[in-house]
Design a protein around this motif. Sequence first.
Motif, PDB file in Angstrom:
ATOM      1  N   ILE A  13       0.863  -1.184   0.000  1.00 35.57           N
ATOM      2  CA  ILE A  13       0.000   0.000   0.000  1.00 35.57           C
ATOM      3  C   ILE A  13       0.896   1.230   0.000  1.00 35.57           C
ATOM      4  CG2 ILE A  13      -1.886   1.191   1.170  1.00 35.57           C
ATOM      5  CD1 ILE A  13      -2.433  -1.426   2.678  1.00 35.57           C
ATOM      6  N   SER A  14       0.691   2.131  -0.944  1.00 33.71           N
ATOM      7  CA  SER A  14       1.533   3.325  -1.034  1.00 33.71           C
ATOM      8  C   SER A  14       1.229   4.274   0.123  1.00 33.71           C
ATOM      9  CB  SER A  14       1.311   4.039  -2.371  1.00 33.71           C
ATOM     10  OG  SER A  14       0.015   4.616  -2.415  1.00 33.71           O
ATOM     11  N   TYR A  15       2.243   5.043   0.518  1.00 40.93           N
ATOM     12  CA  TYR A  15       2.032   6.022   1.590  1.00 40.93           C
ATOM     13  C   TYR A  15       1.025   7.109   1.201  1.00 40.93           C
ATOM     14  CZ  TYR A  15       5.801   3.862   4.230  1.00 40.93           C
ATOM     15  OH  TYR A  15       6.569   2.968   4.936  1.00 40.93           O
ATOM     16  N   PRO A  16       1.020   7.594  -0.060  1.00 41.51           N
ATOM     17  CA  PRO A  16      -0.022   8.571  -0.420  1.00 41.51           C
ATOM     18  C   PRO A  16      -1.439   8.042  -0.218  1.00 41.51           C
ATOM     19  CG  PRO A  16       1.737   8.626  -2.039  1.00 41.51           C
ATOM     20  CD  PRO A  16       2.040   7.465  -1.127  1.00 41.51           C
ATOM     21  N   ALA A  17      -1.649   6.741  -0.455  1.00 42.42           N
ATOM     22  CA  ALA A  17      -2.982   6.160  -0.247  1.00 42.42           C
ATOM     23  C   ALA A  17      -3.353   6.187   1.234  1.00 42.42           C
ATOM     24  CB  ALA A  17      -3.017   4.730  -0.779  1.00 42.42           C
ATOM     25  N   LEU A  18      -2.402   5.834   2.103  1.00 37.36           N
ATOM     26  CA  LEU A  18      -2.653   5.882   3.543  1.00 37.36           C
ATOM     27  C   LEU A  18      -2.804   7.325   4.022  1.00 37.36           C
ATOM     28  CD1 LEU A  18      -0.021   3.229   4.703  1.00 37.36           C
ATOM     29  CD2 LEU A  18      -2.496   2.935   4.688  1.00 37.36           C
ATOM     30  N   GLU A  19      -1.987   8.202   3.450  1.00 36.58           N
ATOM     31  CA  GLU A  19      -1.990   9.619   3.832  1.00 36.58           C
ATOM     32  C   GLU A  19      -3.356  10.257   3.579  1.00 36.58           C
ATOM     33  OE1 GLU A  19       0.208  13.002   1.587  1.00 36.58           O
ATOM     34  OE2 GLU A  19       1.684  12.063   2.921  1.00 36.58           O
ATOM     35  N   SER A  20      -3.967   9.939   2.443  1.00 36.63           N
ATOM     36  CA  SER A  20      -5.263  10.540   2.105  1.00 36.63           C
ATOM     37  C   SER A  20      -6.336  10.147   3.118  1.00 36.63           C
ATOM     38  CB  SER A  20      -5.688  10.131   0.690  1.00 36.63           C
ATOM     39  OG  SER A  20      -5.905   8.732   0.607  1.00 36.63           O
ATOM     40  N   VAL A  21      -6.253   8.919   3.632  1.00 38.85           N
ATOM     41  CA  VAL A  21      -7.208   8.473   4.649  1.00 38.85           C
ATOM     42  C   VAL A  21      -6.988   9.235   5.952  1.00 38.85           C
ATOM     43  CG1 VAL A  21      -7.995   6.510   6.023  1.00 38.85           C
ATOM     44  CG2 VAL A  21      -7.412   6.181   3.621  1.00 38.85           C
ATOM     45  N   LEU A  22      -5.721   9.374   6.355  1.00 36.29           N
ATOM     46  CA  LEU A  22      -5.406  10.087   7.595  1.00 36.29           C
ATOM     47  C   LEU A  22      -5.819  11.555   7.517  1.00 36.29           C
ATOM     48  CD1 LEU A  22      -1.880   8.617   8.437  1.00 36.29           C
ATOM     49  CD2 LEU A  22      -4.057   8.085   9.538  1.00 36.29           C
ATOM     50  N   GLN A  23      -5.660  12.162   6.349  1.00 36.36           N
ATOM     51  CA  GLN A  23      -6.052  13.563   6.193  1.00 36.36           C
ATOM     52  C   GLN A  23      -7.552  13.740   6.411  1.00 36.36           C
ATOM     53  OE1 GLN A  23      -4.454  14.341   2.301  1.00 36.36           O
ATOM     54  NE2 GLN A  23      -2.510  15.112   3.084  1.00 36.36           N
ATOM     55  N   LYS A  24      -8.333  12.822   5.887  1.00 36.51           N
ATOM     56  CA  LYS A  24      -9.788  12.894   6.076  1.00 36.51           C
ATOM     57  C   LYS A  24     -10.163  12.746   7.545  1.00 36.51           C
ATOM     58  CE  LYS A  24     -10.943  11.103   1.480  1.00 36.51           C
ATOM     59  NZ  LYS A  24     -11.514   9.954   0.722  1.00 36.51           N
ATOM     60  N   GLN A  25      -9.387  11.943   8.285  1.00 39.97           N
ATOM     61  CA  GLN A  25      -9.713  11.669   9.682  1.00 39.97           C
ATOM     62  C   GLN A  25      -9.221  12.754  10.637  1.00 39.97           C
ATOM     63  OE1 GLN A  25      -9.528   6.771   9.233  1.00 39.97           O
ATOM     64  NE2 GLN A  25      -8.030   7.808  10.493  1.00 39.97           N
ATOM     65  N   LEU A  26      -8.133  13.453  10.263  1.00 34.88           N
ATOM     66  CA  LEU A  26      -7.482  14.336  11.230  1.00 34.88           C
ATOM     67  C   LEU A  26      -7.531  15.825  10.894  1.00 34.88           C
ATOM     68  CD1 LEU A  26      -4.312  12.175  11.996  1.00 34.88           C
ATOM     69  CD2 LEU A  26      -6.187  12.646  13.560  1.00 34.88           C
ATOM     70  N   VAL A  27      -7.459  16.188   9.612  1.00 33.54           N
ATOM     71  CA  VAL A  27      -7.375  17.608   9.249  1.00 33.54           C
ATOM     72  C   VAL A  27      -8.645  18.342   9.687  1.00 33.54           C
ATOM     73  CG1 VAL A  27      -7.284  19.249   7.323  1.00 33.54           C
ATOM     74  CG2 VAL A  27      -5.772  17.260   7.342  1.00 33.54           C
ATOM     75  N   GLY A  28      -8.425  19.486  10.353  1.00 35.03           N
ATOM     76  CA  GLY A  28      -9.543  20.279  10.861  1.00 35.03           C
ATOM     77  C   GLY A  28      -9.880  20.000  12.311  1.00 35.03           C
ATOM     78  N   GLU A  29      -9.328  18.915  12.864  1.00 38.13           N
ATOM     79  CA  GLU A  29      -9.596  18.562  14.260  1.00 38.13           C
ATOM     80  C   GLU A  29      -8.951  19.577  15.201  1.00 38.13           C
ATOM     81  OE1 GLU A  29     -10.940  15.483  15.977  1.00 38.13           O
ATOM     82  OE2 GLU A  29     -12.133  15.615  14.151  1.00 38.13           O
TER      83      GLU A  29
END
Length: 204
Positions: A13-29
Motif C-alpha cells: 500500500i503506497s504512503y499517499p494512499a494511507l496519507e489521504s485516509v489520515l487527512q480525512k480523519q485528522l485535518v480540521g480537528e
Amino acid sequence: MENFVKIQVPVTISYPALESVLQKQLVGEYIPKPSEDADANPYAQILDVGLAGSSAGAGDIILKVRIRVLRTILKRDNVDLYVQATPGYDNDRQQVYIRRFNMQAQTSSRFYNSSLEVLVNKVAYNQIIQKARVNLSEIIAGELTKANGMLEAGMDLKGLKLTGAVEEVRVQDITPKSNRLFLNLELQAKVEVDVFDLSELLPA
C-alpha cells in the motif's frame, strides 16, 4: 475430501494512499476536541498530515502533523510535529495503527519545542495517535474476492487442482518500506484436492 490450506498473499500500500485516509480523519480537528461540557478553548488545530518511510530505524514510519497553535502563551501560525512511529495491525478490526511512537516539534526555539512536545504528548495523544488508524477492510475484502474467484474456478498446482473457499484472512506481518507499506496476508481456505497427475508429485 476437504482440507484446510494456507495461502500467503503479499500486499503493498503506497504512503499517499494511507496519507489521504489520515487527512480525512485528522485535518480540521481541534486539540483537545471541543466538548459541550467544557468551556476551555482548544490548544491547537490540525492543518495537514503527511506520511513517509523512516530512515531512522527499520520498521518505522514518519507521521508529519502540521498544527496551528491557538493558545496565547505558545501561539504561532504553523508548527510541524514529527512522529516517528512503529505501525502494528489489529486483525479483529482490520486496521493499521501506531504501536509505539516518539513525537518531536521542530521550530527555531528549543524551549518552545520542549513546551509544545509536553503539551502534545499530554493532550493530543488520543486524538492524533489513537485516531491515526487506517481501516484496510476494503483491501482485505478485495484480496478475499480474488482468492475465492480463483478457488471457485480451480487453482492448478503441481499435479493438483484446488477448489473451495477462503474462510479466514489474517495479516501475519507488516513492514514499512521507503515508499510503501508491505503486508503479508495469510488466507486460510477450505478446499477439495483433485489429483490429476501423480507423476508431478513424485520426487525428481
